[in-house]
Motif scaffolding. Sequence first.
Motif, PDB file in Angstrom:
ATOM      1  N   ILE A  66       0.887  -1.304   0.094  1.00 54.99           N
ATOM      2  CA  ILE A  66       0.154   0.192   0.058  1.00 54.99           C
ATOM      3  C   ILE A  66       0.832   1.291  -0.027  1.00 54.99           C
ATOM      4  O   ILE A  66       0.510   2.165  -0.653  1.00 54.99           O
ATOM      5  N   ALA A  67       1.946   1.373   0.869  1.00 53.67           N
ATOM      6  CA  ALA A  67       2.750   2.411   0.800  1.00 53.67           C
ATOM      7  C   ALA A  67       3.460   2.622  -0.579  1.00 53.67           C
ATOM      8  O   ALA A  67       3.519   3.663  -1.119  1.00 53.67           O
ATOM      9  N   GLY A  68       3.825   1.567  -1.314  1.00 52.64           N
ATOM     10  CA  GLY A  68       4.511   1.543  -2.660  1.00 52.64           C
ATOM     11  C   GLY A  68       3.447   2.295  -3.499  1.00 52.64           C
ATOM     12  O   GLY A  68       3.319   3.193  -4.506  1.00 52.64           O
ATOM     13  N   LEU A  72       3.363   5.811  -5.854  1.00 48.89           N
ATOM     14  CA  LEU A  72       3.062   6.036  -7.253  1.00 48.89           C
ATOM     15  C   LEU A  72       2.024   6.877  -7.448  1.00 48.89           C
ATOM     16  O   LEU A  72       1.874   7.442  -8.604  1.00 48.89           O
ATOM     17  N   GLY A  73       1.256   7.458  -6.480  1.00 50.04           N
ATOM     18  CA  GLY A  73       0.007   8.176  -6.496  1.00 50.04           C
ATOM     19  C   GLY A  73      -1.185   7.797  -6.739  1.00 50.04           C
ATOM     20  O   GLY A  73      -2.151   8.296  -7.049  1.00 50.04           O
ATOM     21  N   GLY A  74      -1.347   6.248  -6.299  1.00 51.57           N
ATOM     22  CA  GLY A  74      -2.596   5.701  -6.276  1.00 51.57           C
ATOM     23  C   GLY A  74      -3.146   6.031  -5.002  1.00 51.57           C
ATOM     24  O   GLY A  74      -2.774   6.451  -3.835  1.00 51.57           O
ATOM     25  N   PHE A 281       7.041  -5.201  -5.957  1.00 50.83           N
ATOM     26  CA  PHE A 281       6.550  -5.376  -7.217  1.00 50.83           C
ATOM     27  C   PHE A 281       5.084  -5.519  -7.310  1.00 50.83           C
ATOM     28  O   PHE A 281       4.602  -5.028  -8.228  1.00 50.83           O
ATOM     29  N   ALA A 282       4.752  -5.928  -6.377  1.00 49.80           N
ATOM     30  CA  ALA A 282       2.853  -6.119  -6.441  1.00 49.80           C
ATOM     31  C   ALA A 282       2.434  -4.461  -6.432  1.00 49.80           C
ATOM     32  O   ALA A 282       1.532  -4.140  -7.159  1.00 49.80           O
ATOM     33  N   ALA A 283       2.997  -3.788  -5.651  1.00 48.13           N
ATOM     34  CA  ALA A 283       2.475  -2.280  -5.845  1.00 48.13           C
ATOM     35  C   ALA A 283       2.441  -1.663  -7.160  1.00 48.13           C
ATOM     36  O   ALA A 283       1.630  -1.057  -7.730  1.00 48.13           O
ATOM     37  N   GLY A 284       3.743  -1.627  -7.930  1.00 42.04           N
ATOM     38  CA  GLY A 284       3.908  -1.225  -9.198  1.00 42.04           C
ATOM     39  C   GLY A 284       2.879  -1.865 -10.171  1.00 42.04           C
ATOM     40  O   GLY A 284       2.429  -1.198 -10.970  1.00 42.04           O
ATOM     41  N   PHE A 285       2.850  -3.346 -10.030  1.00 48.15           N
ATOM     42  CA  PHE A 285       2.064  -3.956 -10.955  1.00 48.15           C
ATOM     43  C   PHE A 285       0.503  -3.598 -10.818  1.00 48.15           C
ATOM     44  O   PHE A 285      -0.148  -3.278 -11.664  1.00 48.15           O
ATOM     45  N   LEU A 286       0.081  -3.611  -9.531  1.00 49.35           N
ATOM     46  CA  LEU A 286      -1.263  -3.126  -9.179  1.00 49.35           C
ATOM     47  C   LEU A 286      -1.570  -1.811  -9.700  1.00 49.35           C
ATOM     48  O   LEU A 286      -2.816  -1.221 -10.011  1.00 49.35           O
ATOM     49  N   TYR A 287      -0.606  -0.813  -9.507  1.00 48.71           N
ATOM     50  CA  TYR A 287      -0.807   0.685  -9.937  1.00 48.71           C
ATOM     51  C   TYR A 287      -1.061   0.572 -11.188  1.00 48.71           C
ATOM     52  O   TYR A 287      -1.911   1.402 -11.859  1.00 48.71           O
ATOM     53  N   ALA A 303       8.752  -4.098 -11.567  1.00 52.59           N
ATOM     54  CA  ALA A 303      10.289  -4.249 -11.518  1.00 52.59           C
ATOM     55  C   ALA A 303      11.113  -3.060 -11.100  1.00 52.59           C
ATOM     56  O   ALA A 303      11.881  -2.754 -10.380  1.00 52.59           O
ATOM     57  N   LEU A 304      10.351  -1.617 -11.664  1.00 55.88           N
ATOM     58  CA  LEU A 304      10.949  -0.542 -11.124  1.00 55.88           C
ATOM     59  C   LEU A 304      10.978  -0.263  -9.690  1.00 55.88           C
ATOM     60  O   LEU A 304      11.926   0.216  -9.150  1.00 55.88           O
ATOM     61  N   ALA A 305       9.720  -0.532  -9.006  1.00 57.92           N
ATOM     62  CA  ALA A 305       9.387  -0.458  -7.762  1.00 57.92           C
ATOM     63  C   ALA A 305      10.292  -1.380  -6.809  1.00 57.92           C
ATOM     64  O   ALA A 305      10.968  -0.874  -5.790  1.00 57.92           O
ATOM     65  N   ALA A 306      10.501  -2.558  -7.452  1.00 57.98           N
ATOM     66  CA  ALA A 306      11.383  -3.660  -6.589  1.00 57.98           C
ATOM     67  C   ALA A 306      12.785  -3.034  -6.515  1.00 57.98           C
ATOM     68  O   ALA A 306      13.337  -3.336  -5.415  1.00 57.98           O
ATOM     69  N   ALA A 307      13.103  -2.682  -7.780  1.00 60.55           N
ATOM     70  CA  ALA A 307      14.664  -2.051  -7.736  1.00 60.55           C
ATOM     71  C   ALA A 307      14.980  -1.138  -6.790  1.00 60.55           C
ATOM     72  O   ALA A 307      15.943  -0.884  -6.327  1.00 60.55           O
TER      73      ALA A 307
END
Length: 331
Positions: A66-68, A72-74, A281-287, A303-307
């Motif tokens: 949720i924090a990620g 991202l702005g979600g 990774f889940a945060a970026g994907f779900l966004y 991948a970007l969020a995980a990196a």
Amino acid sequence: MTPTYGLCAIGNAIVDVLAHATDAFLQAEQITKGGMTLIDEARADALYAKMGQAVEVSGGSAANTIAGYASLGGKAAFMGKVRDDQLGKIFRHDMQALGVTFITPPAHEGLSTARCLVLVTPDAQRSMSTFLGAASSFGPKDIDPALIKASQVTYLEGYLFDRPDAQAAFFEAVRLTSQAERKLALTLSDTFCVTRHKQAFHNLINAGVDIVFANQNELLELTETHDVRAGIAALHERCPLLITTMSEKGAMIAARGQEPIAIPAAPVKQVIDSTGAGDQFAAGFLYGLTHGRDLATCGQLGALAAAEVISHFGPRPEQSLAELAKPLLAA
């Protein structure tokens, strides 16, 4: 009804306590390297006393996602249980400071707020000893049907699945998302969760999970296979969308009726701490998914969020993911 939130998560409300440690310390304390072990409050106090200098941050797998997502702005919401103690207040403050809706009432008696003692070895592996405390009391009565109805996707944390009340809450979430015609996502969280509750996870997925997140070890354990592609084939027949993460090998996205999509890992100068990589990774994907992006772009955002998160100490983004993602989202 137009959804108010892109993502609502149900998970353990935990304060993480992170410290560096050696392999010798893990061996001396009989801690399984790279895994997560449940401990009681007495063991949590004793281990904390032996740890080196520590950093305390609000955590929990789904809360990290949720924090990620918020970075991202979600627009997001969270459901989880804390006690009305100092750590509980810290957790609530941190979530609300992110702009996340967190209105689950605190417990006024019983166990204290959960905490996870995270020991990070020089190879960036994290070994977790978790006292679930008040978080383990989450049950069906704590689910807010209005939040689920108001969210595009509800995301369930496998770590929370250990207790019967939480399992009942997950099945209630399946019912509510289906009733509201929303999507339900599940992260398997850890191989120990899968080993302990394999059939229950299968039952949950069969009941109506739309999206499953798993790392390769969790996938192989759940499907009782020895090859990632065989595991993907076995599971995504029953799950419309399956995302399998494979550390430095990237990820595979399998959507029903489509060939799996390979997503390379995003480059990172140095891996400091792998804590939270799957969560982000889940945060970026779900966004990406909740903002109408194609599956390949969703995977690239993951991948970007995980990196970003493995490039520093701690399970949540330090840089604005929205800023980092601008070139990708503008493409």
